[in-house]
Scaffold this motif. Structure first.
Motif, PDB file in Angstrom:
ATOM      1  N   ALA A 199      84.146 -23.164  18.846  1.00  0.00           N
ATOM      2  CA  ALA A 199      84.712 -21.814  18.863  1.00  0.00           C
ATOM      3  C   ALA A 199      84.825 -21.305  20.302  1.00  0.00           C
ATOM      4  O   ALA A 199      84.201 -20.311  20.688  1.00  0.00           O
ATOM      5  CB  ALA A 199      83.858 -20.873  18.017  1.00  0.00           C
ATOM      6  N   ALA A 200      85.640 -22.002  21.088  1.00  0.00           N
ATOM      7  CA  ALA A 200      85.719 -21.711  22.519  1.00  0.00           C
ATOM      8  C   ALA A 200      86.290 -20.326  22.795  1.00  0.00           C
ATOM      9  O   ALA A 200      85.872 -19.652  23.742  1.00  0.00           O
ATOM     10  CB  ALA A 200      86.566 -22.777  23.212  1.00  0.00           C
ATOM     11  N   ARG A 201      87.238 -19.876  21.980  1.00  0.00           N
ATOM     12  CA  ARG A 201      87.844 -18.565  22.229  1.00  0.00           C
ATOM     13  C   ARG A 201      86.842 -17.436  21.988  1.00  0.00           C
ATOM     14  O   ARG A 201      86.869 -16.424  22.698  1.00  0.00           O
ATOM     15  CB  ARG A 201      89.072 -18.379  21.332  1.00  0.00           C
ATOM     16  N   THR A 202      85.998 -17.604  20.999  1.00  0.00           N
ATOM     17  CA  THR A 202      84.980 -16.584  20.739  1.00  0.00           C
ATOM     18  C   THR A 202      83.995 -16.510  21.891  1.00  0.00           C
ATOM     19  O   THR A 202      83.596 -15.417  22.319  1.00  0.00           O
ATOM     20  CB  THR A 202      84.237 -16.895  19.431  1.00  0.00           C
ATOM     21  N   ALA A 203      83.579 -17.676  22.402  1.00  0.00           N
ATOM     22  CA  ALA A 203      82.678 -17.698  23.551  1.00  0.00           C
ATOM     23  C   ALA A 203      83.341 -17.056  24.771  1.00  0.00           C
ATOM     24  O   ALA A 203      82.710 -16.312  25.521  1.00  0.00           O
ATOM     25  CB  ALA A 203      82.267 -19.140  23.861  1.00  0.00           C
ATOM     26  N   MET A 204      84.634 -17.339  24.948  1.00  0.00           N
ATOM     27  CA  MET A 204      85.365 -16.737  26.052  1.00  0.00           C
ATOM     28  C   MET A 204      85.412 -15.224  25.894  1.00  0.00           C
ATOM     29  O   MET A 204      85.205 -14.468  26.857  1.00  0.00           O
ATOM     30  CB  MET A 204      86.795 -17.285  26.105  1.00  0.00           C
ATOM     31  N   ALA A 205      85.655 -14.755  24.668  1.00  0.00           N
ATOM     32  CA  ALA A 205      85.745 -13.319  24.426  1.00  0.00           C
ATOM     33  C   ALA A 205      84.437 -12.620  24.768  1.00  0.00           C
ATOM     34  O   ALA A 205      84.436 -11.524  25.332  1.00  0.00           O
ATOM     35  CB  ALA A 205      86.131 -13.054  22.975  1.00  0.00           C
ATOM     36  N   SER A 206      83.311 -13.245  24.441  1.00  0.00           N
ATOM     37  CA  SER A 206      82.027 -12.610  24.727  1.00  0.00           C
ATOM     38  C   SER A 206      81.815 -12.474  26.227  1.00  0.00           C
ATOM     39  O   SER A 206      81.289 -11.459  26.710  1.00  0.00           O
ATOM     40  CB  SER A 206      80.875 -13.396  24.090  1.00  0.00           C
ATOM     41  N   MET A 207      82.236 -13.495  26.990  1.00  0.00           N
ATOM     42  CA  MET A 207      82.110 -13.408  28.447  1.00  0.00           C
ATOM     43  C   MET A 207      83.068 -12.372  29.019  1.00  0.00           C
ATOM     44  O   MET A 207      82.735 -11.650  29.962  1.00  0.00           O
ATOM     45  CB  MET A 207      82.344 -14.785  29.084  1.00  0.00           C
ATOM     46  N   LEU A 208      84.272 -12.293  28.445  1.00  0.00           N
ATOM     47  CA  LEU A 208      85.229 -11.282  28.894  1.00  0.00           C
ATOM     48  C   LEU A 208      84.703  -9.872  28.647  1.00  0.00           C
ATOM     49  O   LEU A 208      84.813  -8.993  29.513  1.00  0.00           O
ATOM     50  CB  LEU A 208      86.565 -11.471  28.170  1.00  0.00           C
ATOM     51  N   ILE A 209      84.125  -9.658  27.487  1.00  0.00           N
ATOM     52  CA  ILE A 209      83.575  -8.342  27.159  1.00  0.00           C
ATOM     53  C   ILE A 209      82.496  -7.959  28.162  1.00  0.00           C
ATOM     54  O   ILE A 209      82.483  -6.843  28.706  1.00  0.00           O
ATOM     55  CB  ILE A 209      83.008  -8.333  25.723  1.00  0.00           C
ATOM     56  N   GLY A 210      81.566  -8.886  28.428  1.00  0.00           N
ATOM     57  CA  GLY A 210      80.485  -8.602  29.359  1.00  0.00           C
ATOM     58  C   GLY A 210      80.973  -8.347  30.771  1.00  0.00           C
ATOM     59  O   GLY A 210      80.533  -7.398  31.435  1.00  0.00           O
ATOM     60  N   ALA A 211      81.881  -9.201  31.227  1.00  0.00           N
ATOM     61  CA  ALA A 211      82.354  -9.078  32.605  1.00  0.00           C
ATOM     62  C   ALA A 211      83.189  -7.814  32.811  1.00  0.00           C
ATOM     63  O   ALA A 211      83.005  -7.088  33.794  1.00  0.00           O
ATOM     64  CB  ALA A 211      83.166 -10.317  32.986  1.00  0.00           C
ATOM     65  N   LEU A 212      84.109  -7.555  31.893  1.00  0.00           N
ATOM     66  CA  LEU A 212      84.969  -6.368  32.042  1.00  0.00           C
ATOM     67  C   LEU A 212      84.151  -5.080  31.940  1.00  0.00           C
ATOM     68  O   LEU A 212      84.394  -4.117  32.679  1.00  0.00           O
ATOM     69  CB  LEU A 212      86.076  -6.396  30.994  1.00  0.00           C
ATOM     70  N   ALA A 213      83.183  -5.063  31.016  1.00  0.00           N
ATOM     71  CA  ALA A 213      82.315  -3.885  30.915  1.00  0.00           C
ATOM     72  C   ALA A 213      81.537  -3.681  32.202  1.00  0.00           C
ATOM     73  O   ALA A 213      81.383  -2.550  32.688  1.00  0.00           O
ATOM     74  CB  ALA A 213      81.350  -4.052  29.732  1.00  0.00           C
ATOM     75  N   ASN A 214      81.055  -4.783  32.771  1.00  0.00           N
ATOM     76  CA  ASN A 214      80.296  -4.709  34.023  1.00  0.00           C
ATOM     77  C   ASN A 214      81.170  -4.173  35.161  1.00  0.00           C
ATOM     78  O   ASN A 214      80.754  -3.317  35.945  1.00  0.00           O
ATOM     79  CB  ASN A 214      79.764  -6.093  34.378  1.00  0.00           C
ATOM     80  N   ILE A 215      82.393  -4.678  35.233  1.00  0.00           N
ATOM     81  CA  ILE A 215      83.312  -4.255  36.298  1.00  0.00           C
ATOM     82  C   ILE A 215      83.666  -2.772  36.163  1.00  0.00           C
ATOM     83  O   ILE A 215      83.790  -2.048  37.161  1.00  0.00           O
ATOM     84  CB  ILE A 215      84.577  -5.131  36.275  1.00  0.00           C
TER      85      ILE A 215
ATOM     86  N   ALA B  31      74.429  -1.482  35.343  1.00  0.00           N
ATOM     87  CA  ALA B  31      75.722  -1.857  34.760  1.00  0.00           C
ATOM     88  C   ALA B  31      75.669  -3.273  34.186  1.00  0.00           C
ATOM     89  O   ALA B  31      76.236  -3.538  33.112  1.00  0.00           O
ATOM     90  CB  ALA B  31      76.813  -1.753  35.827  1.00  0.00           C
ATOM     91  N   THR B  32      75.002  -4.172  34.875  1.00  0.00           N
ATOM     92  CA  THR B  32      74.882  -5.553  34.396  1.00  0.00           C
ATOM     93  C   THR B  32      74.141  -5.617  33.068  1.00  0.00           C
ATOM     94  O   THR B  32      74.584  -6.290  32.121  1.00  0.00           O
ATOM     95  CB  THR B  32      74.138  -6.408  35.445  1.00  0.00           C
ATOM     96  N   VAL B  33      73.028  -4.923  32.961  1.00  0.00           N
ATOM     97  CA  VAL B  33      72.230  -4.974  31.731  1.00  0.00           C
ATOM     98  C   VAL B  33      72.959  -4.300  30.567  1.00  0.00           C
ATOM     99  O   VAL B  33      72.984  -4.822  29.446  1.00  0.00           O
ATOM    100  CB  VAL B  33      70.849  -4.330  31.969  1.00  0.00           C
ATOM    101  N   LEU B  34      73.564  -3.145  30.813  1.00  0.00           N
ATOM    102  CA  LEU B  34      74.284  -2.450  29.738  1.00  0.00           C
ATOM    103  C   LEU B  34      75.455  -3.284  29.211  1.00  0.00           C
ATOM    104  O   LEU B  34      75.757  -3.265  28.013  1.00  0.00           O
ATOM    105  CB  LEU B  34      74.790  -1.097  30.237  1.00  0.00           C
ATOM    106  N   SER B  35      76.105  -4.036  30.100  1.00  0.00           N
ATOM    107  CA  SER B  35      77.210  -4.881  29.645  1.00  0.00           C
ATOM    108  C   SER B  35      76.719  -5.966  28.692  1.00  0.00           C
ATOM    109  O   SER B  35      77.439  -6.372  27.778  1.00  0.00           O
ATOM    110  CB  SER B  35      77.927  -5.502  30.844  1.00  0.00           C
ATOM    111  N   ARG B  36      75.484  -6.410  28.878  1.00  0.00           N
ATOM    112  CA  ARG B  36      74.922  -7.443  27.999  1.00  0.00           C
ATOM    113  C   ARG B  36      74.584  -6.899  26.618  1.00  0.00           C
ATOM    114  O   ARG B  36      74.494  -7.653  25.652  1.00  0.00           O
ATOM    115  CB  ARG B  36      73.682  -8.069  28.644  1.00  0.00           C
ATOM    116  N   VAL B  37      74.380  -5.591  26.520  1.00  0.00           N
ATOM    117  CA  VAL B  37      74.193  -4.976  25.199  1.00  0.00           C
ATOM    118  C   VAL B  37      75.452  -5.153  24.365  1.00  0.00           C
ATOM    119  O   VAL B  37      75.397  -5.513  23.178  1.00  0.00           O
ATOM    120  CB  VAL B  37      73.840  -3.478  25.344  1.00  0.00           C
TER     121      VAL B  37
END
Length: 455
Positions: free
Chosen positions: A163-179, A199-205
């Protein structure tokens, strides 16, 4: 879900690597981007000492990340092989043991940050001027380490079932939220370097919520069960043995970066630590596509090895190596040609821009070899071969880097620190080749004896 298994078993290798690696590359690229953005924001708001604080903090972040990688890669290797063998119960037991381990290690890191933070930071090169910035940042990161561990380990597990796209989406969510959150906490709320950590920790939530939704939405081949979240000795032993090379690689790199911070402080002062901090951020970001290729390769190799399709496993690693080395060569050429432009993204400090280009050029001169080493290590982990993976992941930071750092600066001063990078890359490449090529030949021989090994 059956379609996903058929894809791993039968789709052409080139198309499959592209399908699984491209989302991972995009995800790793964006995930690495938040580290770069952190540094850019800190460099242009707090200044050079803020970047030096991030440089001192980075080895500790690597220890947390290495623990997450150990749990995720070790679990993913078991799960992908179990799915290939149709052993779904073992796959779910592994998932439960991963969650137990995340909680256990998350509590340990939080406790270390609470009681020993200042001593740890000094050990990793924090000078009197740098220490306040590093403390503000790492106090928050240590407290949020359970969320960081969960996000990293679960991404590997999601990817292990294709499920590579799902894994990618989770990283996108974290990174964009952090930015998005970074400038709010750093500038709007005036929290400086501490705001970047929050900001880093909240993005991981947000990432944890997305991952939990995936597992309980019915889209996963497996899902967490409360009665599986307890330690099972046999599974934990395999998770740690297969994943330990990744932890060791991160831990040894953490040790090396701490050593470099200390040596840079001796030979060049706070300015040299800042130059290293920026240059290392650039290099680590440049490695993200290679990690993505390796992550995309892992489930293909693990599944087909578990299904006794040995020739597919061997062809996957060969093609992955060609792609990774091509990417590394391109990145190395760009950084050799335009080092000052890369550094200028992070700071306008004239001293850094004067000293930095020489350091960056020397450090990346062997970067074109890095991809082969990474692919080789992940290949052996995917097969559950802890020994060769252990050697490959240990070689660069400990067997090669540390002795070079002990010798070269005594002869060449500060430039000796930078020269240790390409020399360690070269020696690691030669060792990985010596281990990987014979095993590729062995897989080729095995495929003639196995049933169902189709091109």
């Amino acid at each position: 879900m059956k379609k996903r298994e058929a894809m791993l078993a039968n789709e052409s290798i080139g198309r499959l690597i592209l399908r699984l690696s491209l989302p991972a590359v995009v995800g790793m690229f964006v995930n690495g981007l938040y580290n770069v953005v952190d540094t850019i924001y800190i460099g242009h708001s707090v200044g050079a000492l803020g970047i030096a604080g991030l440089s001192v903090s980075f080895p500790l972040q690597m220890l947390i990340g290495g623990t997450g990688a150990m749990l995720g890669i070790g679990s993913a290797s078991i799960i992908s092989r179990s799915l290939g063998a149709k052993n779904y119960e073992r796959a779910e037991q592994t998932l439960g043991n991963n969650i137990f381990s995340v909680i256990f290690f998350g509590v340990i890191f939080a406790a270390l940050g609470e009681f020993f933070l200042e001593d740890i930071l000094k050990l990793f090169g924090a000078t009197t001027n740098i220490l306040p910035y590093a403390k503000d940042y790492m106090a928050v990161i240590f407290l949020g380490s359970p969320l960081i561990l969960f996000a990293m380990s679960m991404n590997n597990i999601i990817r292990s079932e294709g499920a590579a796209r799902t894994a990618m989406a989770s990283m996108l969510i974290g990174a964009l939220a952090n930015i998005i959150l970074d400038p709010i906490f750093i500038f709007v709320l005036g929290m400086g370097i501490r705001g970047a950590a929050i900001a880093t920790v909240l993005s991981r939530v947000l990432v944890a919520g997305w991952i939990s939704h995936f597992f309980y939405s019915g889209r996963s081949l497996i899902k967490p069960k409360l009665n599986q979240i307890y330690p099972k000795k046999e599974i934990l032993k395999e998770i740690f043995s297969v994943g330990f090379p990744s932890l060791l690689q991160h831990a040894s790199s953490s040790f090396v970066f701490g050593l470099i911070n200390n040596l840079a402080g001796i030979y060049g002062g706070d300015l040299a630590i800042t130059v290293f901090g920026i240059s290392n951020r650039i290099i680590m970001f440049s490695r993200m596509p290679i990690i993505g290729i390796a992550q995309g390769m892992q489930p293909i190799v693990g599944y087909n090895y578990g299904a006794q399709k040995y020739s597919r496993a061997a062809r996957t690693v060969r093609l992955s190596n060609l792609i990774a080395m091509g990417i590394c060569g391109t990145v190395a050429a760009l950084l050799l040609l335009f080092p000052k432009a890369a550094l200028h993204l992070f700071t306008s400090d004239p001293n850094v821009l004067e000293k930095g280009p020489t350091a960056l050029r020397i450090m990346v001169s062997g970067f074109f070899l890095v991809g082969y080493n990474k692919i080789g290590g992940v290949f052996f982990q995917a097969l559950g071969k802890a020994g060769p993976a252990f050697i490959i992941n240990l070689a660069r930071p400990i067997l090669f880097f540390v002795p070079l750092l002990m010798i070269l600066p005594r002869i060449l001063g500060l430039n000796g620190i930078w020269l240790a990078f390409p020399m360690a890359d070269l020696f690691s490449y030669l060792l990985t080749m010596a281990l990987l090529l014979p095993y590729e030949r062995r897989l080729k021989n095995q495929c003639t004896q196995a049933r169902g090994d189709t091109p």
